[in-house]
Design a protein around this motif. Sequence first.
Motif, PDB file in Angstrom:
ATOM      1  N   VAL A  74       0.914  -1.203   0.041  1.00  6.49           N
ATOM      2  CA  VAL A  74       0.106   0.036  -0.125  1.00  6.49           C
ATOM      3  C   VAL A  74       0.876   1.164   0.014  1.00  6.49           C
ATOM      4  N   ALA A  75       2.219   1.085  -0.015  1.00  6.95           N
ATOM      5  CA  ALA A  75       2.946   2.443  -0.036  1.00  6.95           C
ATOM      6  C   ALA A  75       4.386   2.130  -0.229  1.00  6.95           C
ATOM      7  N   ARG A  76       5.304   2.997  -0.521  1.00 13.38           N
ATOM      8  CA  ARG A  76       6.773   2.875  -0.739  1.00 13.38           C
ATOM      9  C   ARG A  76       7.255   2.151   0.513  1.00 13.38           C
ATOM     10  N   VAL A  77       8.125   1.172   0.330  1.00 11.42           N
ATOM     11  CA  VAL A  77       8.620   0.658   1.356  1.00 11.42           C
ATOM     12  C   VAL A  77       9.930   0.948   1.491  1.00 11.42           C
ATOM     13  N   GLY A 217       3.791  -3.994  -6.514  1.00 12.58           N
ATOM     14  CA  GLY A 217       3.105  -3.209  -7.629  1.00 12.58           C
ATOM     15  C   GLY A 217       2.836  -2.002  -7.306  1.00 12.58           C
ATOM     16  N   TYR A 218       3.066  -1.497  -6.248  1.00  7.87           N
ATOM     17  CA  TYR A 218       2.462  -0.275  -5.713  1.00  7.87           C
ATOM     18  C   TYR A 218       3.348   1.201  -6.032  1.00  7.87           C
ATOM     19  N   GLY A 219       2.735   2.273  -6.417  1.00  8.75           N
ATOM     20  CA  GLY A 219       3.440   3.603  -6.450  1.00  8.75           C
ATOM     21  C   GLY A 219       4.902   3.717  -7.036  1.00  8.75           C
ATOM     22  N   GLY A 220       5.471   4.337  -6.014  1.00 15.82           N
ATOM     23  CA  GLY A 220       6.944   4.561  -6.118  1.00 15.82           C
ATOM     24  C   GLY A 220       7.878   3.398  -6.219  1.00 15.82           C
ATOM     25  N   ASN A 221       7.429   2.211  -5.672  1.00 17.23           N
ATOM     26  CA  ASN A 221       7.976   0.952  -5.844  1.00 17.23           C
ATOM     27  C   ASN A 221       8.095   0.465  -7.219  1.00 17.23           C
ATOM     28  N   GLY A 225       9.704   5.463 -13.105  1.00 21.21           N
ATOM     29  CA  GLY A 225      10.290   6.850 -13.420  1.00 21.21           C
ATOM     30  C   GLY A 225      10.383   7.927 -12.363  1.00 21.21           C
ATOM     31  N   LYS A 226       9.387   7.840 -11.405  1.00 22.32           N
ATOM     32  CA  LYS A 226       9.247   8.596 -10.492  1.00 22.32           C
ATOM     33  C   LYS A 226      10.233   8.887  -9.404  1.00 22.32           C
ATOM     34  N   LYS A 227      10.202   7.975  -8.263  1.00 21.65           N
ATOM     35  CA  LYS A 227      11.149   8.224  -7.042  1.00 21.65           C
ATOM     36  C   LYS A 227      12.574   7.580  -7.804  1.00 21.65           C
ATOM     37  N   CYS A 228      12.433   6.478  -8.264  1.00 16.50           N
ATOM     38  CA  CYS A 228      13.719   5.714  -8.593  1.00 16.50           C
ATOM     39  C   CYS A 228      14.409   6.604  -9.560  1.00 16.50           C
ATOM     40  N   GLU A 246      15.452  17.626  -7.625  1.00 13.70           N
ATOM     41  CA  GLU A 246      15.267  17.948  -6.180  1.00 13.70           C
ATOM     42  C   GLU A 246      13.564  17.455  -6.225  1.00 13.70           C
ATOM     43  N   HIS A 247      13.336  16.929  -4.912  1.00 13.77           N
ATOM     44  CA  HIS A 247      12.065  16.812  -4.490  1.00 13.77           C
ATOM     45  C   HIS A 247      11.317  17.869  -4.200  1.00 13.77           C
ATOM     46  N   MET A 248      11.017  18.713  -5.291  1.00 14.75           N
ATOM     47  CA  MET A 248      10.451  19.984  -5.080  1.00 14.75           C
ATOM     48  C   MET A 248       9.044  20.487  -5.970  1.00 14.75           C
ATOM     49  N   ASP A 293       4.345  19.079  -9.204  1.00 18.13           N
ATOM     50  CA  ASP A 293       3.801  19.309  -7.888  1.00 18.13           C
ATOM     51  C   ASP A 293       4.949  18.315  -7.019  1.00 18.13           C
ATOM     52  N   ASP A 294       5.980  17.596  -7.257  1.00 15.02           N
ATOM     53  CA  ASP A 294       6.546  16.663  -6.493  1.00 15.02           C
ATOM     54  C   ASP A 294       8.039  16.837  -7.130  1.00 15.02           C
ATOM     55  N   ILE A 295       8.553  16.877  -8.117  1.00 12.33           N
ATOM     56  CA  ILE A 295       9.793  16.830  -8.627  1.00 12.33           C
ATOM     57  C   ILE A 295      10.340  18.042  -9.479  1.00 12.33           C
ATOM     58  N   PHE A 315      -0.031  13.758 -11.668  1.00 10.11           N
ATOM     59  CA  PHE A 315       0.216  13.695 -10.301  1.00 10.11           C
ATOM     60  C   PHE A 315      -0.127  12.408  -9.628  1.00 10.11           C
ATOM     61  N   PHE A 316       0.542  12.021  -8.582  1.00 14.11           N
ATOM     62  CA  PHE A 316       0.319  10.715  -7.904  1.00 14.11           C
ATOM     63  C   PHE A 316      -0.094  11.327  -6.596  1.00 14.11           C
ATOM     64  N   GLY A 317      -1.384  11.756  -6.492  1.00 14.27           N
ATOM     65  CA  GLY A 317      -1.650  12.697  -5.338  1.00 14.27           C
ATOM     66  C   GLY A 317      -2.336  11.536  -4.404  1.00 14.27           C
ATOM     67  N   PRO A 391      -5.307   5.237   3.849  1.00 17.33           N
ATOM     68  CA  PRO A 391      -4.712   6.784   4.145  1.00 17.33           C
ATOM     69  C   PRO A 391      -3.837   7.147   3.240  1.00 17.33           C
ATOM     70  N   ASN A 392      -3.102   6.030   2.609  1.00 14.49           N
ATOM     71  CA  ASN A 392      -2.252   6.382   1.544  1.00 14.49           C
ATOM     72  C   ASN A 392      -3.059   6.197   0.051  1.00 14.49           C
ATOM     73  N   ALA A 393      -4.244   6.183   0.001  1.00 14.78           N
ATOM     74  CA  ALA A 393      -5.044   5.999  -1.098  1.00 14.78           C
ATOM     75  C   ALA A 393      -4.648   7.274  -2.273  1.00 14.78           C
ATOM     76  N   ARG A 394      -4.565   6.811  -3.626  1.00 12.62           N
ATOM     77  CA  ARG A 394      -3.993   7.929  -4.723  1.00 12.62           C
ATOM     78  C   ARG A 394      -4.914   7.842  -5.698  1.00 12.62           C
ATOM     79  N   PHE A 395      -4.763   8.976  -6.307  1.00 10.57           N
ATOM     80  CA  PHE A 395      -5.234   9.290  -7.789  1.00 10.57           C
ATOM     81  C   PHE A 395      -3.973   9.494  -8.595  1.00 10.57           C
ATOM     82  N   PRO A 474      14.472   9.997   1.694  1.00 14.54           N
ATOM     83  CA  PRO A 474      14.503   8.598   1.067  1.00 14.54           C
ATOM     84  C   PRO A 474      14.809   8.685  -0.247  1.00 14.54           C
ATOM     85  N   PHE A 475      15.150   9.745  -0.886  1.00 15.81           N
ATOM     86  CA  PHE A 475      15.352   9.814  -2.381  1.00 15.81           C
ATOM     87  C   PHE A 475      16.621  10.156  -2.880  1.00 15.81           C
ATOM     88  N   CYS A 476      17.689  10.416  -2.079  1.00 15.55           N
ATOM     89  CA  CYS A 476      19.017  10.630  -2.561  1.00 15.55           C
ATOM     90  C   CYS A 476      19.842   9.464  -2.815  1.00 15.55           C
TER      91      CYS A 476
END
Length: 613
Positions: A74-77, A217-221, A225-228, A246-248, A293-295, A315-317, A391-395, A474-476
């Motif tokens: 359900v989230a990045r691990v 199978g979830y999100g940033g994991n 292209g996104k966090k990794c 940057e995470h900006m 909104d993120d990077i 946006f993965f909001g 709580p980490n549900a996404r659109f 978590p992203f450097c």
Amino acid sequence: MIKQLNAAPDHAKLVAWVNEWAELCEPEAIYWCDGTNTEYYGLCDEMVKSGLAVRLNSKLRPDCVLFKSDPSDVARVEARTYIASEKKEDAGPTNNWIDPVELKKEMRALYKGCMHGRTMYVIPYSMGPVGSNIAKIGVEITDSAYVVINMHVMTRVGNAVLDVLGKDGEFVPCIHSVGKPLENGASDNGIWPCAPMDKKYIAQFPETREIWSFGSGYGGNAILGKKCLALRIATVQARDEGWMAEHMLILKLTNPEGKVKYVTGAFPSACGKTNLAMLIPTLPGWKVETIGDDIAWMKFGKDGRLYAINPENGFFGVAPGTSMHSNKNAMLSCAKETIFTNCALRENGDIWWEGIEVPLEPGEKLIDWKGNVWEQGQVDADGNKVKAAHPNARFSARAKNCPAIASNWEDPNGVPIDAFLFGGRRPSTLPLVYQSMSWEHGVFIGSTVGSEVTAAALDVKAGTVRRDPFAMLPFCGYNMGDYFQHWLDIGKVEGAKLPKIFCVNWFRKTADGRWLWPGFGENSRVLKWIFERCDGEGKAVETPIGFMPTTDAIDRSGIENEVTDADIAELLTFDKEGWKNELAMIKEHYKKFDRLPKALADQLAQLEERLAK
Ligand code: O2Y
Ligand code: MN
């Protein structure tokens, strides 16, 4: 024999790499993604048919689908996310390090036959406008159609990217599997496929610039292209090539005279970053438009300014808490053509989540994110409220559908940045806003970013601040001390015309727990002062922590009753005793880094001296 569902491109290295992975993963078929709508909606249809997704009511939510993940996925691990650099010290003390040779051996064994009964999708994608000289190309191999459609939304996918790659263009190879082979004609039976936690790996190899992900199978994991890529691998590329990843968020701020400034902002999670990126100003005549909104990826232009692109396409909001009140533009962004994950399903075929501020019908029954029937007020056996949405549900929403998206958000040259904001949730000590005294002082501020944690939630002392320097912990992709040094080096580039640096804090409370600042659209009043400071205007006083606005420098017209003279005085007080405590906490925080640059230790010493005066 592996079925080839369509033709491979004319890029020998790419084809050889795909074939090598196909040999190991043994998929039933290989499909090269073309990035078309036909492909996107075809995959949506397939997943709806197989029970992995639900199509939402097309009158209420056109072209939208809802997925529910496995409750274990359900989230990045972070505990299973690794920087596999050759030397442990190059990953640094704040990353999970793992030996790349050992890891590859272990992961190869996991990948062996992991795609049985599945299609191997090959996704050529661009982070950033296709062809931009700030953009980078990645290719993700995945056995998840959910990942393919998310990559369509979050990145630029398909033939246009292959055209830029040509016959021998460079790409970041990314391999992903959900880690759930289907043997002997089995199917997922509508159940989200993933592997158990101890088999999940999200691995970045900084020296070879590879990404290997297995089991989630979830999100940033999984949407690599996104966090990794756009952060962990890109930080390494940026360090080596002299730019910034940057995470900006990036926003475009226009004043009533039509003058424009571009502002980026780094905030730890749960600080309203997406809300700020899509803010609707309450100050008449002011406009905020969204670039990202993120990077943010930033490179120096010939004029010495830093130019930023948003490498993403969507946006993965976070869904819970998003409403027409908290973020109207985000709500409108996901009004159509959106992938929802772990939200609740209404009887009318629309989605719902906690904090959406859409009332349910009396007695209405929903399907919650776990697939159970749910009613408002429902409690579990321990008397705890059951949540309809995770709580980490996404659109996953397309940036082009955001009403606030700036017309130039895809400018391949990027937008020139005037100001960097740093901030966290700090109920005390940190003022509403202040400006750094220099670039080095700004880097010091960035390195100390953090949010106060609720004592109950984490069993810690009240007032504990969880530090998240530059919101990048978590992203450097390399040693955080070297990353600080990279920021300092950027400040020394000859001819650089650097953005001004500010610290903002929307979360100040009185001693009895009342919010001092209304936040949301009212934050435009702080942006106005920042805008003025970038032009060398805006009244300020020099204090030991930096330049703070005078109490009359923040425009409170129309909100004088909500934010009184006493409130603004408290929001803009330099709290000497609080800062002495802060200094002690920063000293502790700095002990974590094995390669802390001397310039930052000097900044700390200088702050101590100023506070002692
Ligand atoms: O839980 C996830 O996989 C998503 S995390 C995320 C998503 C969008 C933007 N930022 C973040 C983050 O963790 O910073
Ligand atoms: Mn983020």
